[in-house]
Design a protein around this motif. Structure first.
Motif, PDB file in Angstrom:
ATOM      1  N   GLN A 251       0.687  -0.967   0.136  1.00  0.00           N
ATOM      2  CA  GLN A 251      -0.086  -0.002  -0.250  1.00  0.00           C
ATOM      3  C   GLN A 251       0.614   1.610   0.400  1.00  0.00           C
ATOM      4  O   GLN A 251       0.539   2.799   0.545  1.00  0.00           O
ATOM      5  N   ILE A 252       2.169   1.170   0.050  1.00  0.00           N
ATOM      6  CA  ILE A 252       2.969   2.144  -0.100  1.00  0.00           C
ATOM      7  C   ILE A 252       2.760   3.213  -1.051  1.00  0.00           C
ATOM      8  O   ILE A 252       2.965   2.664  -2.100  1.00  0.00           O
ATOM      9  N   PRO A 253       2.672   4.422  -1.502  1.00  0.00           N
ATOM     10  CA  PRO A 253       2.406   5.480  -2.683  1.00  0.00           C
ATOM     11  C   PRO A 253       4.002   4.999  -3.841  1.00  0.00           C
ATOM     12  O   PRO A 253       4.061   5.080  -3.379  1.00  0.00           O
ATOM     13  N   ASP A 254       3.257   4.707  -4.390  1.00  0.00           N
ATOM     14  CA  ASP A 254       4.054   4.610  -5.832  1.00  0.00           C
ATOM     15  C   ASP A 254       5.176   5.340  -5.412  1.00  0.00           C
ATOM     16  O   ASP A 254       6.567   5.134  -6.795  1.00  0.00           O
ATOM     17  N   CYS A 255       5.666   7.315  -5.580  1.00  0.00           N
ATOM     18  CA  CYS A 255       6.426   7.759  -5.750  1.00  0.00           C
ATOM     19  C   CYS A 255       7.915   7.038  -4.291  1.00  0.00           C
ATOM     20  O   CYS A 255       8.921   7.508  -4.022  1.00  0.00           O
ATOM     21  N   PHE A 256       7.415   5.897  -3.351  1.00  0.00           N
ATOM     22  CA  PHE A 256       7.857   5.771  -2.486  1.00  0.00           C
ATOM     23  C   PHE A 256       8.629   4.397  -3.146  1.00  0.00           C
ATOM     24  O   PHE A 256       9.313   3.729  -2.253  1.00  0.00           O
ATOM     25  N   THR A 275       9.939  15.361  -5.443  1.00  0.00           N
ATOM     26  CA  THR A 275      10.422  16.291  -6.280  1.00  0.00           C
ATOM     27  C   THR A 275      11.928  15.130  -5.859  1.00  0.00           C
ATOM     28  O   THR A 275      11.777  14.187  -5.520  1.00  0.00           O
ATOM     29  N   PRO A 276      12.973  15.963  -7.228  1.00  0.00           N
ATOM     30  CA  PRO A 276      14.420  15.266  -6.306  1.00  0.00           C
ATOM     31  C   PRO A 276      14.779  15.308  -5.419  1.00  0.00           C
ATOM     32  O   PRO A 276      15.382  14.657  -5.273  1.00  0.00           O
ATOM     33  N   GLU A 277      14.771  16.656  -5.333  1.00  0.00           N
ATOM     34  CA  GLU A 277      15.266  16.215  -3.405  1.00  0.00           C
ATOM     35  C   GLU A 277      14.286  15.250  -1.994  1.00  0.00           C
ATOM     36  O   GLU A 277      14.786  14.375  -1.559  1.00  0.00           O
ATOM     37  N   LYS A 278      13.046  15.741  -2.677  1.00  0.00           N
ATOM     38  CA  LYS A 278      11.924  14.239  -1.521  1.00  0.00           C
ATOM     39  C   LYS A 278      12.703  12.950  -2.219  1.00  0.00           C
ATOM     40  O   LYS A 278      13.149  12.009  -1.525  1.00  0.00           O
ATOM     41  N   THR A 279      12.875  13.128  -3.081  1.00  0.00           N
ATOM     42  CA  THR A 279      13.290  11.219  -3.882  1.00  0.00           C
ATOM     43  C   THR A 279      14.443  11.147  -3.071  1.00  0.00           C
ATOM     44  O   THR A 279      14.870   9.430  -2.755  1.00  0.00           O
ATOM     45  N   ARG A 280      15.494  12.028  -2.623  1.00  0.00           N
ATOM     46  CA  ARG A 280      16.857  12.092  -2.625  1.00  0.00           C
ATOM     47  C   ARG A 280      16.616  10.906  -1.321  1.00  0.00           C
ATOM     48  O   ARG A 280      16.716  10.065  -0.115  1.00  0.00           O
ATOM     49  N   GLU A 281      15.716  11.825  -0.286  1.00  0.00           N
ATOM     50  CA  GLU A 281      15.478  11.220   1.013  1.00  0.00           C
ATOM     51  C   GLU A 281      14.481  10.218   0.945  1.00  0.00           C
ATOM     52  O   GLU A 281      15.226   9.356   2.273  1.00  0.00           O
ATOM     53  N   ILE A 282      14.094  10.122  -0.332  1.00  0.00           N
ATOM     54  CA  ILE A 282      13.503   8.501   0.072  1.00  0.00           C
ATOM     55  C   ILE A 282      13.873   7.220   0.663  1.00  0.00           C
ATOM     56  O   ILE A 282      14.097   6.446   0.742  1.00  0.00           O
ATOM     57  N   ASP A 292      19.506  -0.747 -12.862  1.00  0.00           N
ATOM     58  CA  ASP A 292      18.992  -1.087 -13.529  1.00  0.00           C
ATOM     59  C   ASP A 292      17.536  -1.930 -13.218  1.00  0.00           C
ATOM     60  O   ASP A 292      16.749  -1.218 -13.048  1.00  0.00           O
ATOM     61  N   GLU A 293      17.503  -2.461 -11.664  1.00  0.00           N
ATOM     62  CA  GLU A 293      16.624  -3.029 -11.031  1.00  0.00           C
ATOM     63  C   GLU A 293      15.410  -2.462 -10.185  1.00  0.00           C
ATOM     64  O   GLU A 293      14.177  -2.163 -10.560  1.00  0.00           O
ATOM     65  N   PHE A 294      16.322  -1.027  -9.544  1.00  0.00           N
ATOM     66  CA  PHE A 294      15.964  -0.265  -8.894  1.00  0.00           C
ATOM     67  C   PHE A 294      16.183   1.651  -9.417  1.00  0.00           C
ATOM     68  O   PHE A 294      16.941   1.942  -8.985  1.00  0.00           O
ATOM     69  N   PRO A 295      15.232   2.137 -10.669  1.00  0.00           N
ATOM     70  CA  PRO A 295      15.884   2.954 -11.280  1.00  0.00           C
ATOM     71  C   PRO A 295      15.893   4.238 -10.303  1.00  0.00           C
ATOM     72  O   PRO A 295      15.598   5.349 -10.671  1.00  0.00           O
ATOM     73  N   GLY A 296      14.139   4.384  -9.755  1.00  0.00           N
ATOM     74  CA  GLY A 296      13.816   4.789  -8.773  1.00  0.00           C
ATOM     75  C   GLY A 296      12.167   5.193  -8.671  1.00  0.00           C
ATOM     76  O   GLY A 296      11.535   4.449  -9.836  1.00  0.00           O
ATOM     77  N   PRO A 297      12.048   6.340  -8.633  1.00  0.00           N
ATOM     78  CA  PRO A 297      10.164   6.269  -8.756  1.00  0.00           C
ATOM     79  C   PRO A 297      10.193   7.015 -10.158  1.00  0.00           C
ATOM     80  O   PRO A 297      10.580   7.311 -10.900  1.00  0.00           O
ATOM     81  N   ALA A 298       8.817   5.898 -10.739  1.00  0.00           N
ATOM     82  CA  ALA A 298       8.736   6.232 -11.955  1.00  0.00           C
ATOM     83  C   ALA A 298       7.967   8.064 -12.414  1.00  0.00           C
ATOM     84  O   ALA A 298       8.117   8.798 -11.226  1.00  0.00           O
ATOM     85  N   LYS A 299       8.189   8.021 -13.434  1.00  0.00           N
ATOM     86  CA  LYS A 299       8.139   9.586 -13.956  1.00  0.00           C
ATOM     87  C   LYS A 299       6.766   9.886 -14.156  1.00  0.00           C
ATOM     88  O   LYS A 299       5.804   8.902 -14.277  1.00  0.00           O
TER      89      LYS A 299
END
Length: 654
Positions: A251-256, A275-282, A292-299
């Motif tokens: 259930q965790i949000p997709d941006c996480f 945001t990029p800053e929040k993505t770095r915190e996450i 390659d397997e974990f590129p980060g949150p979806a665009k």
């Protein structure tokens, strides 16, 4: 919505109309539809308050460890530590504190050098007011209004004690270094104290530090601090985001999520990444390493389901104007009895095991609806209003705590019309959308009061052709309470799990005979307190201390004296606390709460000299004519209201 008028801080909302039609905006329809589809599909949450903590009451004791060992004394810090705020931090910035020496002083000593209890009570911190500190000399004999070489100890007073015996206050000498405290500790304080009396810290305030090492004799650096607390009996709980990530990862949000993917509901309604800053915190919080397997949150991408406005043609004639609604407050997410899930197989002893530690959450919040209409409807202020000092409903319906709105009369309201625009949906996605349209909806902001209950009765599906024409491809009709039949070929894509969730959701929407917010009544020294907070304090209050190596768990039991009417000799009577009953789709009307308007006098109906339990002698249904308040002067208002927020802002400026 924007209020149409504001008279004496009371907001009046008008229905959105176009000509003679009543309109529910597409944004409200979109939110309702997305939430319902997420519930049916078990999808990810669209949003999580990152700073929310699940705290109820006080469950963090900061010491010091008693000289005579007790069964849980090894869980307490050996020593307690105060610090002074130099620059307060917050959710987005770090702050600094000054360390130093801490010692505790007996309440009798404090009363002596303050020249009496009146001065002591006047200086105790009060919500919404500036805190007045005093300084004490080394001999603990005299005090001053400002620090000096003689008066070097700063007094940290707690709230008014319930039992003065053994009460101690804190003294702090700021002779240590100034250290920087990272953002996460300040953010955790804000989250834990969101519903507390002192949610905002200021420069010069004294705070308690919880050490990571229970045997520490001093704190020298920020990394040795586990938490900052306002009181020596503080708040621990759990961070909501940690609970979801550890116990509900689906259930965790997709941006996480680090895999760059989204769930099927988000895929339909669009996605806006952090945001990029929040993505770095996450990434730091979840300990990600980009690969390659974990590129980060979806665009970011756009939605493929776009609702229009829900229009009730000619609905203006069916409007009931300016109905004063019952007051609604924001829910307290820390209530373990309502929001935590019992361990499997322990449902019958849930009241003994519930806590805000190591338990799953209940799941998606679902609002019920009611059969009641007319003057007894639960959304009316006269039914569930604000209560005066005698416990009666205050007839002043235009208060700042509630609002007046326009409602469609359910017996006269016309059918509404809604258009959904869809693009490039697969059969499975179309089946999920039709499944949401096949069950009841809850629209608008009055869901907790039973408002906004509606259902689709007829739907037509059209496909846009290359020449711009619309080709009929199917219909759905519904004439009963059961979910509508989904047409083929989409019905074949409704799996067993989705079908079961549809039936369970539909069972929750069966109207109940009486829909009431739980409330109780108690008489104290000043007035009759009647409302939801009394019920929760009596029937869902958490235990204050744990056993062995455990955190506090279980709910407080209301003990009843053997002298009470109806008690048999030799029995140990009590009223068990009540967690929110688990919902049973086979018996949807069984999840009832008891104790509604149960009353006792906190002074006269308590058995004296009975140890720590102080059993209740008499419990009976509340009657405002029979149970008036014993005094004419009401106590101080410390509620979370507009006046208090304004006073807090004024104190901040000064």
């Amino acid at each position: 919505a924007t209020p149409a008028s504001e008279n004496g801080r009371h907001k009046t909302y008008e229905a959105l109309t176009i000509g003679t039609d009543v309109v529910l905006p597409a944004s409200g329809v979109r939110g309702t539809l997305r939430n319902l589809m997420s519930l049916l599909a078990g999808g990810t949450l669209g949003y999580v308050d990152e700073e929310a903590w699940l705290c109820q009451g006080r469950d963090a004791r900061l010491g010091p460890r008693p000289i005579k060992p007790t069964r849980d004394s090894h869980l307490l810090p050996e020593n307690c530590f105060l610090a002074e705020i130099v620059n307060p931090g917050g959710v987005n910035n770090s702050g600094t504190i000054r360390l130093g020496e801490t010692k505790l002083v007996d309440l009798k000593t404090v009363t002596h050098f303050l020249y009496g209890k009146e001065d002591l009570n006047r200086l105790r911190p009060k919500p919404g007011e500036n805190i007045r500190y005093i300084w004490v000399d080394d001999a603990m004999q005299t005090c001053a209004q400002s620090p000096s070489e003689q008066f070097s100890w700063k007094l940290k007073l707690s709230g008014r004690p319930i039992n003065p015996k053994g009460k101690r206050e804190g003294l702090f000498k700021g002779n240590g270094p100034v250290v920087e405290v990272p953002t996460h500790l300040w953010a955790a304080y804000c989250g834990r104290n969101r519903h507390g009396d002192f949610g905002e810290l200021k420069a010069g305030d004294l705070i308690w530090l919880e050490p990571k090492d229970l045997n520490a004799s001093e704190i020298k650096a920020a990394h040795e601090i586990k938490s900052i607390q306002w009181a020596r009996w503080g708040r621990e709980g759990e961070r909501l985001l940690d609970v979801i990530a550890e116990r509900h990862p689906n259930q965790i949000p997709d941006c996480f999520n680090p895999d760059g993917k989204v769930d099927e509901v988000t895929n339909l309604f669009g996605h806006i990444p952090a945001t990029p800053e929040k993505t770095r915190e996450i990434m730091q919080w979840r300990d990600w390493q980009p690969s390659d397997e974990f590129p980060g949150p979806a665009k970011a991408f756009a939605a493929r389901v776009r609702p229009g406005n829900l229009v009730f043609e000619g609905g203006i004639a069916a409007l009931q104007r300016q109905v004063p609604l019952a007051p609604l407050s924001a829910p307290h997410p820390g209530c373990a009895a309502f929001y935590r899930q019992p361990h499997e197989g322990l449902e019958h002893t849930f009241h003994e095991d519930v806590s805000n530690h190591f338990l799953k959450l209940r799941g998606f919040k679902v609002y019920r609806t009611t059969k009641e209409r007319g003057n007894e409807a639960p959304w009316r202020f006269q039914t569930q209003g604000v209560y005066d000092r005698e416990g009666r409903v205050n007839h002043n319906t235009h208060q700042s705590v509630n609002k007046s709105v326009d409602l469609l009369r359910d017996d006269q309201a016309p059918h509404g019309k809604l258009r959904l625009s869809l693009r490039a949906l697969s059969k499975r996605e179309m089946a999920l959308l039709l499944a949401a349209c096949a069950v009841d909806w809850r629209l608008g902001g009055g869901k907790p009061l039973g408002l906004g209950h509606c259902r689709m009765v007829s739907a037509s599906l059209f496909e846009l052709q290359d020449d711009g024409g619309l080709k009929p491809v199917g219909t759905m009709k519904r004439s009963a309470a059961a979910p509508a039949d989904i047409p083929q070929p989409y019905a074949s894509k409704v799996d067993e799990d989705l079908r079961a969730r549809m039936l369970e959701w539909q069972a929750t929407q069966e109207p109940v005979p009486r829909l009431r917010y739980p409330r109780a009544a108690v008489c104290n020294r000043n007035k009759v307190n009647r409302g939801g907070h009394v019920w929760f304090n009596r029937h869902a209050s958490p235990q204050k201390s744990g056993k062995n190596d455990e955190n506090p768990k279980g709910l407080e039991v209301l003990h009843v004296s053997k002298k009470a009417k109806g008690c048999l000799e030799g029995q140990e009577p009590h009223v068990l606390p009540q967690p929110l009953p688990l919902f049973d789709a086979e018996n949807p009307l069984a999840d009832k709460l008891y104790g509604y308007d149960m009353y006792y006098d906190d002074d006269l109906d308590r058995e004296k000299g009975s140890g720590t339990t102080t059993p209740v002698i008499r419990i009976e249904p509340f009657d405002p004519d029979k149970h008036p308040a014993r005094k004419t002067q009401a106590g101080e208002n410390v509620g979370q209201n507009r006046d208090r927020r304004q006073q807090t802002r004024q104190n901040r400026r000064s």
